[in-house]
Design an enzyme around this catalytic site. Structure first.
Site, PDB file in Angstrom:
ATOM      1  N   ASP A 303       0.818  -1.208   0.000  1.00 19.41           N
ATOM      2  CA  ASP A 303       0.000   0.000   0.000  1.00 19.41           C
ATOM      3  C   ASP A 303       0.854   1.262   0.000  1.00 19.41           C
ATOM      4  O   ASP A 303       1.913   1.316   0.631  1.00 19.41           O
ATOM      5  CB  ASP A 303      -0.894  -0.018   1.247  1.00 19.41           C
ATOM      6  CG  ASP A 303      -1.766   1.212   1.356  1.00 19.41           C
ATOM      7  OD1 ASP A 303      -2.626   1.398   0.473  1.00 19.41           O
ATOM      8  OD2 ASP A 303      -1.595   1.987   2.317  1.00 19.41           O
ATOM      9  N   GLU A 356       1.320  -0.435  -5.075  1.00 19.03           N
ATOM     10  CA  GLU A 356       0.377   0.640  -5.365  1.00 19.03           C
ATOM     11  C   GLU A 356       1.211   1.931  -5.377  1.00 19.03           C
ATOM     12  O   GLU A 356       1.441   2.546  -4.347  1.00 19.03           O
ATOM     13  CB  GLU A 356      -0.727   0.727  -4.309  1.00 19.03           C
ATOM     14  CG  GLU A 356      -1.793   1.752  -4.668  1.00 19.03           C
ATOM     15  CD  GLU A 356      -2.289   2.572  -3.494  1.00 19.03           C
ATOM     16  OE1 GLU A 356      -3.230   3.354  -3.686  1.00 19.03           O
ATOM     17  OE2 GLU A 356      -1.731   2.459  -2.389  1.00 19.03           O
TER      18      GLU A 356
END
Length: 631
Positions: A303, A356
């Protein structure tokens, strides 16, 4: 142990969770638990819990070295024992902290760690693990169902099923739809439900909201036995400030940067890990390996990588300081990410490490030995933003923004991309995927089908958030479950049918995935028909016979006798159409076999004349040669 301690302080202990934390073992012939914690600033550290009535005087820890490791052995503690560390800070304050390396935690709102052995579960997924290790991931179909367990289905708001119950419900559903992987939003222990797990306190603990570590192992095991991979959303960039967690763990900044300009992530109210501290590197790298090894996970989606890479991420002028070269890059984070990925692929080859990363940082998915960050996949946020912007437009205006469809092919092969439509795109007022689509009721569904077909035809692996597969109208409601009652309506049930058939098409045709990351796998037929908002292209597999011609119409107009260039003469069949009546379409199909016409068109030697459905996508495949070609 001495060698492990040395590696821990060097930032190279890849299995730090075997040294630190609470471990059931024998010492001098006596059964008990060895507790080890890192707290270099502490004056003293004690183990407290229900077993000693939270009285730290009964079980003090011994300081092992000047670098701040503390340890003790307590006899006769059973699994399930609740405990914390009582830490006397340099300032003379006593504070209670959960174990950073605990494998289990109390159910929120309680915050203590729970003693849990990791060696009790018997795995039955060896066939899957062997096949995974012999699979070329880059040349395989990958379609990921992104899932938040607590809001997929629950008993009532904030009352959840167990991992085992979810396994029995989720797995048959996702398998029937044809996905290849499930990606779970973070299940590391976290205090606040609505952080969705992105602000964690227990990095080694599966959240007790849904059960025990063994319950989660059962979930993964059952996924593997049913042919589904499991990816975990993992958050090494920052952690929450809750008092029992990592913040000022021993009274001073320890896991976070000492410099508040580097430590604070004010937009999220969190703290950044100190990526330059060796012991933090051992913590994070061993944590990633822990999930992949101990839980047999098939990959991690990392993330907010951009928030790690840039000192200036989410900050105004004056809230950050340049690095030693005057740039905004966090050089320590860059070095850490490379080191982490090298360690992971050495310890667990053939897993997925997906970044990401929302900027144009180069070579995110390239190996470190060529200057890359070492991930093997990157989320294609540019494609996602462009296509959602395009699809939300009234079709009348799309011709003025035709480049939003075509631009991604300028960089589609610069990284190994995943095309993501994630939870972030269907929450906080952004509307559901279906409700982003313009037009009347029928057109919304037709636009959705066209978008999904284009997505599955475009180079790159696929990810779709739960609910899109049956056309949920409302955006994601994170405290409620999905609107399953919509499946009582034909329009929504037909979207579910559509997704299962789209996946069948995808898996059955290597042209749609075999050369996802090579320019040889894609060729434009006509990217320039902006007036009619039609694009056409060829997806290619390794075999010259394995080619699919894709024609996408992003207007509600039907085009008859539309000429499309094709790569070889013969008979072509429409193997899939998003406009099929089975899916709620208008039925403008090419039912008969299309015979090529030997007149060059759109840069191809041949062409076919066909019907282009409204807001529809057609897939053509050559099924046979012409009669004269056979002779």
């Amino acid at each position: 142990m001495d060698h492990d301690i040395y590696l821990f302080h060097q930032g190279n202990l890849r299995y730090a969770y075997q040294l630190l934390g609470a471990h059931i073992e024998q010492q001098n012939g006596q059964d008990g638990v060895r507790f080890t914690v890192w707290a270099p600033h502490a004056r003293e550290v004690n183990v407290v819990g229900t077993f000693n009535e939270w009285d730290g005087r009964q079980h003090p820890m011994e300081k092992l070295n000047e670098n701040g490791l503390w340890s003790t052995f307590i006899p006769d503690l059973p699994p399930g024992t609740v405990y914390k560390y009582e830490i006397l800070t340099p300032h003379g304050h006593l504070q209670l902290k959960a174990d950073p390396y605990a494998f289990s935690s109390e159910l929120r709102p309680n915050t203590a760690s729970v003693l849990y052995p990791l060696d009790r579960y018997d795995w039955n997924d060896q066939v899957w693990m062997d096949e995974r290790n012999n699979t070329n991931l880059y040349e395989s179909p990958i379609s990921i169902y992104e899932l938040h367990l607590g809001s997929w289905k629950n008993i009532e708001p904030e009352v959840f099923y167990t991992y085992r119950e979810y396994a029995d419900m989720v797995i048959p559903y996702v398998k029937e739809l044809g996905y290849t992987h499930i990606e779970l939003l973070p299940i590391t222990e976290h205090p606040f439900d609505r952080s969705w797990g992105y602000q964690a306190t227990g990095y080694f603990a599966v959240t007790s909201r849904y059960g025990t570590p063994d319950d989660f192992k059962y979930f993964v095991d059952q996924c593997h036995q049913n042919g589904l991979g499991v990816i975990l959303d993992w958050v090494p960039g920052h952690f929450c400030k809750d008092q029992h967690g990592l913040r000022r763990f021993d009274g001073e900044p320890l896991y976070e940067y000492e410099d508040p300009l580097k430590a604070e992530k004010s937009q999220w109210g969190t703290l950044t890990f100190d990526f330059g501290r060796n012991e933090v590197q051992s913590f994070l790298i061993s944590n990633a390996i822990y999930w992949l090894k101990e839980y047999h996970l098939d990959g991690l989606r990392v993330d907010a990588v951009a928030s790690m890479l840039y000192l200036s991420f989410g900050k105004e002028e004056g809230e950050w300081e340049p690095n030693e070269y005057g740039g905004s890059e966090n050089l320590e984070a860059v070095s850490f990410i490379k080191k982490m990925n090298e360690a992971i692929f050495e310890e667990t080859p053939n897993v997925l490490m997906m970044a990401e990363e929302s900027t144009s940082w180069p070579l995110v998915s390239a190996p470190t030995y060529v200057g890359g960050l070492g991930f093997n996949y990157k989320w294609n946020m540019g494609w996602m933003n462009d296509m959602l912007k395009y699809m939300e437009m009234d079709p009348i205006h799309r011709k003025y923004h035709h480049n939003l469809i075509t631009f991604s092919l300028f960089y589609a092969f610069s990284e190994n991309f995943v095309l993501p439509i994630s939870h972030d795109e269907v929450v906080h007022g952004k509307k559901s995927l279906l409700n982003k689509m313009p037009g009347d009721y029928w057109q919304k569904f037709a636009n959705l089908r066209a978008f999904l077909a284009y997505m599955y035809a475009h180079p790159g692996k696929k990810l779709l958030f739960m609910g899109a597969e049956f056309g949920q109208f409302d955006e994601w409601k994170d405290l409620e479950d999905l609107d399953w009652e919509l499946l009582n309506f034909d329009a929504h049930a037909s979207v579910q049918t559509y997704m299962s058939q789209l996946h069948k098409l995808y898996k059955d045709h290597p042209a749609l995935w075999e050369l996802d990351h090579k320019e040889d796998g894609f060729e434009w037929v006509d990217p320039n028909n902006y007036e009619q908002s039609v694009v056409s292209f060829i997806r290619k597999g390794r075999s010259s016979e394995d080619q699919i011609v894709v024609i996408c119409n992003f207007t509600p107009v039907v085009y008859h006798d539309y000429k499309v260039g094709v790569p070889a003469s013969g008979m072509y069949e429409e193997v899939f159409s998003s406009d099929d009546v089975r899916f709620g379409g208008s039925g403008q199909l090419n039912g008969t076999t299309l015979e090529t016409i030997s007149i060059p068109w759109q840069g191809q030697d041949q062409h076919v004349s066909m019907t282009i459905p409204p807001l529809g996508v057609s897939f053509l495949k050559r099924t046979s040669l012409l009669k004269e070609d056979k002779s």
